[in-house]
Design an enzyme around this catalytic site. Structure first.
Site, PDB file in Angstrom:
ATOM      1  N   PHE A 157       0.830  -1.230   0.000  1.00  0.00           N
ATOM      2  CA  PHE A 157       0.000   0.000   0.000  1.00  0.00           C
ATOM      3  C   PHE A 157       0.858   1.271   0.000  1.00  0.00           C
ATOM      4  O   PHE A 157       0.494   2.249   0.671  1.00  0.00           O
ATOM      5  CB  PHE A 157      -0.913   0.061   1.243  1.00  0.00           C
ATOM      6  N   GLU A 245       1.483  14.573   9.298  1.00  0.00           N
ATOM      7  CA  GLU A 245       0.828  13.756   8.275  1.00  0.00           C
ATOM      8  C   GLU A 245      -0.694  13.877   8.398  1.00  0.00           C
ATOM      9  O   GLU A 245      -1.408  14.035   7.409  1.00  0.00           O
ATOM     10  CB  GLU A 245       1.270  12.295   8.451  1.00  0.00           C
ATOM     11  N   LEU A 340     -27.195  14.726  -4.859  1.00  0.00           N
ATOM     12  CA  LEU A 340     -27.793  15.914  -5.491  1.00  0.00           C
ATOM     13  C   LEU A 340     -27.473  15.992  -6.988  1.00  0.00           C
ATOM     14  O   LEU A 340     -28.095  16.755  -7.715  1.00  0.00           O
ATOM     15  CB  LEU A 340     -27.339  17.185  -4.767  1.00  0.00           C
ATOM     16  N   GLY A 343     -28.039  10.622 -11.213  1.00  0.00           N
ATOM     17  CA  GLY A 343     -27.242   9.605 -11.911  1.00  0.00           C
ATOM     18  C   GLY A 343     -25.886  10.128 -12.361  1.00  0.00           C
ATOM     19  O   GLY A 343     -24.906   9.374 -12.426  1.00  0.00           O
ATOM     20  N   GLY A 366      -3.041   6.947   7.061  1.00  0.00           N
ATOM     21  CA  GLY A 366      -2.599   7.974   8.026  1.00  0.00           C
ATOM     22  C   GLY A 366      -2.957   7.604   9.460  1.00  0.00           C
ATOM     23  O   GLY A 366      -2.996   8.455  10.352  1.00  0.00           O
ATOM     24  N   GLY A 367      -3.231   6.298   9.676  1.00  0.00           N
ATOM     25  CA  GLY A 367      -3.790   5.824  10.946  1.00  0.00           C
ATOM     26  C   GLY A 367      -5.295   5.789  10.775  1.00  0.00           C
ATOM     27  O   GLY A 367      -5.908   6.814  10.433  1.00  0.00           O
TER      28      GLY A 367
HETATM   29  C1  LIG Z   1      -4.621   3.918  -0.865  1.00  0.00           C
HETATM   30  C2  LIG Z   1      -3.736   3.645   0.308  1.00  0.00           C
HETATM   31  C3  LIG Z   1      -2.541   4.348   0.437  1.00  0.00           C
HETATM   32  C4  LIG Z   1      -1.691   4.081   1.507  1.00  0.00           C
HETATM   33  N1  LIG Z   1      -0.462   4.715   1.560  1.00  0.00           N
HETATM   34  C5  LIG Z   1       0.450   4.293   2.477  1.00  0.00           C
HETATM   35  C6  LIG Z   1       1.793   4.784   2.438  1.00  0.00           C
HETATM   36  O1  LIG Z   1       2.144   5.642   1.620  1.00  0.00           O
HETATM   37  N2  LIG Z   1       2.676   4.287   3.330  1.00  0.00           N
HETATM   38  C7  LIG Z   1       2.330   3.340   4.261  1.00  0.00           C
HETATM   39  O2  LIG Z   1       3.201   2.924   5.023  1.00  0.00           O
HETATM   40  N3  LIG Z   1       1.064   2.865   4.324  1.00  0.00           N
HETATM   41  C8  LIG Z   1       0.126   3.308   3.453  1.00  0.00           C
HETATM   42  N4  LIG Z   1      -1.154   2.820   3.502  1.00  0.00           N
HETATM   43  C9  LIG Z   1      -1.501   1.834   4.514  1.00  0.00           C
HETATM   44  C10 LIG Z   1      -2.441   2.350   5.598  1.00  0.00           C
HETATM   45  O3  LIG Z   1      -1.783   3.258   6.421  1.00  0.00           O
HETATM   46  C11 LIG Z   1      -2.984   1.122   6.341  1.00  0.00           C
HETATM   47  O4  LIG Z   1      -3.852   0.444   5.453  1.00  0.00           O
HETATM   48  C12 LIG Z   1      -3.698   1.492   7.622  1.00  0.00           C
HETATM   49  O5  LIG Z   1      -2.782   1.986   8.572  1.00  0.00           O
HETATM   50  C13 LIG Z   1      -4.463   0.322   8.237  1.00  0.00           C
HETATM   51  O6  LIG Z   1      -3.690  -0.821   8.319  1.00  0.00           O
HETATM   52  P1  LIG Z   1      -4.256  -2.217   7.765  1.00  0.00           P
HETATM   53  O7  LIG Z   1      -4.682  -1.975   6.352  1.00  0.00           O
HETATM   54  O8  LIG Z   1      -3.235  -3.264   7.992  1.00  0.00           O
HETATM   55  O9  LIG Z   1      -5.537  -2.496   8.609  1.00  0.00           O
HETATM   56  P2  LIG Z   1      -5.619  -3.225  10.047  1.00  0.00           P
HETATM   57  O10 LIG Z   1      -4.597  -2.640  10.932  1.00  0.00           O
HETATM   58  O11 LIG Z   1      -5.605  -4.693   9.828  1.00  0.00           O
HETATM   59  O12 LIG Z   1      -7.044  -2.773  10.529  1.00  0.00           O
HETATM   60  C14 LIG Z   1      -8.262  -3.410  10.118  1.00  0.00           C
HETATM   61  C15 LIG Z   1      -9.409  -2.808  10.905  1.00  0.00           C
HETATM   62  O13 LIG Z   1      -9.195  -3.048  12.299  1.00  0.00           O
HETATM   63  C16 LIG Z   1      -9.250  -1.832  13.009  1.00  0.00           C
HETATM   64  N5  LIG Z   1      -8.340  -1.834  14.145  1.00  0.00           N
HETATM   65  C17 LIG Z   1      -7.030  -2.179  14.185  1.00  0.00           C
HETATM   66  N6  LIG Z   1      -6.542  -1.998  15.424  1.00  0.00           N
HETATM   67  C18 LIG Z   1      -7.545  -1.518  16.196  1.00  0.00           C
HETATM   68  C19 LIG Z   1      -7.671  -1.112  17.553  1.00  0.00           C
HETATM   69  N7  LIG Z   1      -6.629  -1.131  18.385  1.00  0.00           N
HETATM   70  N8  LIG Z   1      -8.871  -0.674  17.994  1.00  0.00           N
HETATM   71  C20 LIG Z   1      -9.935  -0.623  17.152  1.00  0.00           C
HETATM   72  N9  LIG Z   1      -9.882  -0.984  15.858  1.00  0.00           N
HETATM   73  C21 LIG Z   1      -8.710  -1.428  15.377  1.00  0.00           C
HETATM   74  C22 LIG Z   1      -8.823  -0.776  11.997  1.00  0.00           C
HETATM   75  O14 LIG Z   1      -9.264   0.514  12.385  1.00  0.00           O
HETATM   76  C23 LIG Z   1      -9.516  -1.286  10.740  1.00  0.00           C
HETATM   77  O15 LIG Z   1     -10.848  -0.878  10.738  1.00  0.00           O
HETATM   78  C24 LIG Z   1      -2.060   3.123   2.474  1.00  0.00           C
HETATM   79  C25 LIG Z   1      -3.288   2.446   2.358  1.00  0.00           C
HETATM   80  C26 LIG Z   1      -4.115   2.681   1.293  1.00  0.00           C
HETATM   81  C27 LIG Z   1      -5.382   1.900   1.170  1.00  0.00           C
END
Ligand SMILES: Cc1cc2nc3c(=O)[nH]c(=O)nc-3n(C[C@H](O)[C@H](O)[C@H](O)COP(=O)(O)OP(=O)(O)OC[C@H]3O[C@@H](n4cnc5c(N)ncnc54)[C@H](O)[C@@H]3O)c2cc1C
Length: 381
Positions: A157, A245, A340, A343, A366-367
């Site tokens: 990602f 960020e 608004l 289609g 971004g978290g």
């Molecule tokens: C288009 C895109 C661009 C991105 N760009 C970058 C980038 O440039 N650099 C980079 O390093 N990363 C990047 N990311 C990654 C992004 O930061 C992560 O996808 C994100 O931090 C979530 O991690 P995960 O996908 O592993 O989800 P997970 O950590 O597996 O989370 C899955 C779900 O569980 C929830 N969850 C996890 N822990 C907890 C908790 N303690 N309490 C409650 N809920 C929780 C999450 O909120 C989420 O809803 C990008 C992602 C996308 C989709």
């Protein structure tokens, strides 16, 4: 209806005009093609550097523009209110700010001028298949061998992934450490043996962004690429820079809402049904009134965040509040804008359609917004 932010002044107005003209002439006409090819043209980075639109808040002694976050904000606003989501200058600036805040003097001189000129394209590579929200699970390993680090692992990602030539890479340098043991290593990727860009990932939105997988197979980088020069500071460095960020993500949300609302006002005034403009139906008027109110609140909030950033008082908790609330709100506002449009709002040729699809991920990267609420609740004691 739109209000001028208190941090704007005449110099910034002139700068905004220049940026807006550039975005209109050199980006908007290319956006559909960028979305189709799933990356922006590499040349646009050089053009942005030549115009002085990169690294605006980096001091000029390091090759930056020597402005502050207001200059950065103007560029994000002009891009985001036009739905230009493929050109990820936010990630580039974040990368530069890590170097500025944590790099040695030599590292700042080595990388910042080339980031400012667009000769280097920055990316931040933290997330892995098994480590997203919980980055302590990172498995990418860097082992010191004399004057080099040998790196093995993978990232997923990663924004700017296929174009990036400077990665800020989160690695484990101490495999034994239960907590910490993480470091940030700056990796110049051009011609780097063992480094491979995997798939550019197929996404719901942000089609012009080259979000990619990255692979490191016995990659060797000089040991002096360790950010700050001492191992084990990765987590601490990240904690310090995450509010920056999140401010950028939150500001992008506000600018997109403003752009979406403007497009929706114009559309509803021009579109007719039952013999009148749809803007004249009471439901439409009330919806637009509600949206205008919410967008104004969002603007006041982000302007306060920007003021705090400029004063050096923008804290982790406020950053988390801005990130979750403004991105959640962004999606609700853009959903109404799509509605608004009828289609046409579901058609990619309409700005609000692209903005709506692009907005979804704002709540995830971004978290995630759930993690933001975790951070806020901890601060409540
Ligand atoms: C288009 C895109 C661009 C991105 N760009 C970058 C980038 O440039 N650099 C980079 O390093 N990363 C990047 N990311 C990654 C992004 O930061 C992560 O996808 C994100 O931090 C979530 O991690 P995960 O996908 O592993 O989800 P997970 O950590 O597996 O989370 C899955 C779900 O569980 C929830 N969850 C996890 N822990 C907890 C908790 N303690 N309490 C409650 N809920 C929780 C999450 O909120 C989420 O809803 C990008 C992602 C996308 C989709």
């Amino acid at each position: 209806m739109s209000q001028t932010s208190p941090w704007m002044d005449d110099e910034l107005e002139t700068f905004r005009d220049t940026v807006a003209r550039f975005v209109e002439t050199e980006m908007v006409p290319n956006d559909a093609r960028w979305r189709a090819q799933h990356h922006v043209d590499r040349e646009i980075w050089k053009r942005m550097g030549e115009m002085g639109f990169l690294c605006l808040d980096i001091p000029d002694r390091y090759g930056g523009v020597g402005g502050d976050f207001r200059h950065e904000a103007v560029v994000y606003e002009e891009l985001c209110r036009r739905g230009i989501s493929g050109f990820a200058n936010g990630v580039h600036s974040i990368c530069a700010n890590y170097v500025l805040n944590h790099g040695t003097e030599e590292q700042k001189h080595r990388w910042l001028p080339r980031l400012a000129s667009g000769d280097l394209i920055g990316a931040i590579a933290m997330t892995e298949p098994a480590a997203g929200s919980d980055l302590r699970g990172v498995r990418t390993r860097a082992v010191r061998e004399g004057e080099v680090y040998r790196i093995n692992g993978s990232k997923i990602f990663i924004t700017n992934g296929s174009l990036a030539t400077l990665l800020m890479l989160l690695v484990k340098t101490d495999a034994e450490a239960r907590k910490g043991g993480m470091s940030l290593i700056m990796v110049e990727t051009e011609g780097l043996a063992g480094y491979r860009v995997g798939r550019v990932l197929d996404k719901m939105g942000m089609q012009a962004q080259d979000t990619a997988e990255l692979f490191f197979d016995d990659v060797r980088v000089p040991a002096d690429c360790l950010l700050g020069g001492a191992e084990g500071h990765g987590m601490h460095q990240m904690m310090a820079d995450l509010p920056y960020e999140r401010l950028i993500v939150a500001l992008a949300a506000v600018a997109a809402m403003e752009g979406g609302l403007e497009a929706t006002l114009a559309y509803t005034r021009g579109r007719k049904a039952f013999g009148q403009a749809i803007a004249e139906f009471q439901n439409t008027k009330f919806k637009l009134a509600e949206l205008a109110t919410v967008v104004k609140i969002a603007r006041v909030f982000i302007d306060d965040c920007i003021a705090k950033r400029l004063q050096g008082t923008f804290d982790t908790t406020t950053a988390a509040m801005a990130k979750w609330w403004l991105t959640d709100t962004q999606q609700k506002v853009l959903d109404e804008c799509v509605q608004l449009h009828g289609g046409y709002g579901y058609m990619n040729e309409y700005l609000v359609c692209r903005m709506f699809a692009d907005s979804r991920v704002q709540r995830i990267y971004g978290g995630t917004n759930e993690i933001m609420k975790e951070l806020i609740s901890r601060a409540l004691g």
